[in-house]
Design an enzyme around this catalytic site. Structure first.
Site, PDB file in Angstrom:
ATOM      1  N   ASP A  63       0.806  -1.118   0.070  1.00  0.00           N
ATOM      2  CA  ASP A  63      -0.027  -0.377  -0.223  1.00  0.00           C
ATOM      3  C   ASP A  63       1.201   1.150  -0.411  1.00  0.00           C
ATOM      4  O   ASP A  63       1.747   1.625   0.328  1.00  0.00           O
ATOM      5  CB  ASP A  63      -0.833  -0.075   1.180  1.00  0.00           C
ATOM      6  CG  ASP A  63       0.158  -0.038   2.421  1.00  0.00           C
ATOM      7  OD1 ASP A  63       0.468  -0.729   2.732  1.00  0.00           O
ATOM      8  OD2 ASP A  63      -0.650   0.179   3.613  1.00  0.00           O
ATOM      9  N   GLU A 117      -0.721  -2.164   4.738  1.00  0.00           N
ATOM     10  CA  GLU A 117      -0.198  -2.281   6.610  1.00  0.00           C
ATOM     11  C   GLU A 117       0.037  -0.523   6.910  1.00  0.00           C
ATOM     12  O   GLU A 117       0.124  -0.750   8.076  1.00  0.00           O
ATOM     13  CB  GLU A 117       1.705  -2.329   5.803  1.00  0.00           C
ATOM     14  CG  GLU A 117       2.587  -2.209   7.284  1.00  0.00           C
ATOM     15  CD  GLU A 117       3.160  -0.938   7.468  1.00  0.00           C
ATOM     16  OE1 GLU A 117       3.518  -0.596   8.788  1.00  0.00           O
ATOM     17  OE2 GLU A 117       3.341  -0.001   6.241  1.00  0.00           O
ATOM     18  N   GLU A 118       0.162   0.616   6.458  1.00  0.00           N
ATOM     19  CA  GLU A 118      -0.216   1.591   6.753  1.00  0.00           C
ATOM     20  C   GLU A 118      -1.357   2.449   7.672  1.00  0.00           C
ATOM     21  O   GLU A 118      -0.966   3.103   8.521  1.00  0.00           O
ATOM     22  CB  GLU A 118      -0.106   3.229   5.768  1.00  0.00           C
ATOM     23  CG  GLU A 118       1.283   3.256   5.092  1.00  0.00           C
ATOM     24  CD  GLU A 118       2.536   2.722   5.406  1.00  0.00           C
ATOM     25  OE1 GLU A 118       2.102   3.611   6.535  1.00  0.00           O
ATOM     26  OE2 GLU A 118       3.687   3.110   4.964  1.00  0.00           O
ATOM     27  N   ARG A 127      18.340  -5.939  15.007  1.00  0.00           N
ATOM     28  CA  ARG A 127      18.846  -5.758  17.096  1.00  0.00           C
ATOM     29  C   ARG A 127      17.844  -7.364  17.199  1.00  0.00           C
ATOM     30  O   ARG A 127      16.505  -7.630  16.831  1.00  0.00           O
ATOM     31  CB  ARG A 127      18.106  -5.554  17.718  1.00  0.00           C
ATOM     32  CG  ARG A 127      17.047  -4.690  17.854  1.00  0.00           C
ATOM     33  CD  ARG A 127      17.098  -3.880  18.417  1.00  0.00           C
ATOM     34  NE  ARG A 127      16.707  -3.587  20.258  1.00  0.00           N
ATOM     35  CZ  ARG A 127      17.987  -3.613  20.283  1.00  0.00           C
ATOM     36  NH1 ARG A 127      18.717  -2.356  20.228  1.00  0.00           N
ATOM     37  NH2 ARG A 127      17.899  -3.833  22.063  1.00  0.00           N
ATOM     38  N   HIS A 131       7.604   8.748   4.428  1.00  0.00           N
ATOM     39  CA  HIS A 131       6.357   9.816   4.886  1.00  0.00           C
ATOM     40  C   HIS A 131       6.271  11.663   4.378  1.00  0.00           C
ATOM     41  O   HIS A 131       5.220  11.807   4.813  1.00  0.00           O
ATOM     42  CB  HIS A 131       5.765   9.657   6.029  1.00  0.00           C
ATOM     43  CG  HIS A 131       5.551   7.881   6.335  1.00  0.00           C
ATOM     44  ND1 HIS A 131       4.021   7.742   7.217  1.00  0.00           N
ATOM     45  CD2 HIS A 131       5.849   7.209   5.940  1.00  0.00           C
ATOM     46  CE1 HIS A 131       3.761   6.990   6.578  1.00  0.00           C
ATOM     47  NE2 HIS A 131       4.796   6.073   6.514  1.00  0.00           N
TER      48      HIS A 131
END
Length: 404
Positions: A83, A141-142, A180, A366
């Site tokens: 998306d 996802e957003e 990580r 963004h």
């Protein structure tokens, strides 16, 4: 699977021009979260052309493709999001968005191109695959609630043993991988507070209850939760992103609303902040005689990497790039619904550097001028491909080892 790494790498290098072409085409025709139509259709068409078993409409708009190896074994899932964002593309490049007000401003176009290129290469290397690889092309996802949870509920992870994902990341320089074990990205929640006072004349404040004044105090008081009520060794963020109230300069506002976000890594801290915001809002409004309505939106949970799989991906990255190019990074306060996959299966998510100052790729995610170094897609594809083969090879060797 070391013997297959050169072949994988050579395949990625060969398919890279097509990856760039796909990425730029996706960039020109972005689609918003929960409105992906042409994008998943195109992805599915290509994967079917590779001879994969493809399921469309997974969880609504997702695509799942399965590549079976020539030998039995475990199953790895790889994920790319599809998306775009409601942002006007302000770049002047030939591949800028052609859809007004919609833009791939977070790298999802590159994630799709990366996974498509890897799928093409691995399809020609079936004999290297002891098990199967599942390609997850995820919608939305957003935007909360996100497409990951919907796809999981629709069976996207059935039979999967581990899951890997990457994010092309411009804050890191191209050629670097950051990861990580444990918490990598934060839980991303939201809150909305409506303050109700009593309207009145701007020159007669004693006859009114000023909702804007109450909101102003509340913005400051909310910051005290993090700065003075949390353990300094634990991370938390409360940010007010919107405040709106009043209609003109000489009228005391009766209503004012605030919206903001909360970022945490610790589940207990997350719960505490949710409760404390409501208490602080109520007490602040009570102080000036106002009242409030409070809503808290539970967003994505934190991205928690499995220790074994994070170490596996780190070792693969070191063999690919060298020790100095693999960074153990601090957690990032951005949110990612890849977290839902990691709640279901062990796996790892990492950030692949995609910034390049010399090429002008310096804008943050963004941003209306966001772009990234496309060379990073090669690193991402090789990393995901090598990690998958390493996992499947380890599983095959473990299963074939004689029992004591």
């Amino acid at each position: 699977m070391d013997e297959y790494e050169p072949r994988l790498d050579e395949g990625i290098e060969a398919v890279f021009p097509k990856m760039v072409q796909w990425r730029r085409e996706f960039h020109q025709f972005p689609e918003l979260s929960f409105h992906e139509e042409k994008t998943p259709a195109r992805v599915a068409h290509f994967l079917k052309g590779l001879g994969m078993k493809v399921r469309e409409g997974v969880g609504g708009r997702g695509v799942v493709a399965v590549l079976d190896g020539t030998k039995p074994g475990k199953t790895v899932a790889l994920r790319a999001d599809m998306d775009a964002l409601p942002i006007q593309d302000e770049k002047s490049c030939p591949y800028r968005s052609r859809i007004p007000g919609v833009m791939h401003a977070c790298g999802h176009d590159g994630h799709m191109a990366t996974l498509l290129g890897l799928a093409e290469v691995l399809t020609g290397m079936r004999e290297a695959i002891a098990g199967r690889i599942v390609f997850l092309f995820q919608h939305a996802e957003e935007v909360i609630p996100g497409g990951a949870r919907q796809m999981i509920e629709d069976g996207a992870l059935e039979g999967v043993d581990t899951v890997y994902g990457v994010h092309l990341w411009t804050p890191l320089p191209s050629g670097v991988v950051g990861l990580r074990e444990g918490a990598l990205m934060a839980a991303a929640d939201s809150f909305h507070i409506d303050i109700i006072g009593k309207g009145g004349h701007g020159g007669l404040p004693h006859e009114a209850i000023d909702a804007v004044a109450a909101a102003s105090h509340l913005v400051v008081n909310l910051q005290m939760i993090v700065s003075r009520q949390l353990d300094p060794l634990k991370s938390g963020v409360i940010s007010v992103g919107r405040i709106q109230g009043g209609s003109t300069f000489n009228i005391i506002a009766e209503h004012c609303s605030l919206e903001g976000t909360v970022r945490t890594f610790d589940p207990k801290l997350r719960q505490y902040i949710q409760e404390r915001i409501g208490e602080v809002a109520e007490q602040t409004c009570l102080m000036v005689g106002a009242r409030c309505d409070y809503e808290y939106g539970w967003g994505y949970p934190p991205v928690i990497n499995d220790r074994t799989e994070a170490h596996r991906m780190a070792e693969v990255a070191r063999s690919l790039l060298g020790n100095e190019q693999v960074w153990g990074i601090l957690p990032v306060m951005a949110g990612e619904d890849f977290a839902y996959y990691l709640q279901q299966k062990p796996g790892a998510f990492c950030l692949v550097g995609a910034g390049n100052r010399e090429k002008g790729f310096v804008y943050p995610h963004h941003h209306p001028q966001f772009d990234f170094d496309e060379q990073a897609m090669k690193v991402a594809a090789k990393l995901l491909g090598r990690s998958s083969l390493a996992y499947l090879s380890a599983g095959c060797e473990k299963e074939s080892a004689p029992s004591s």
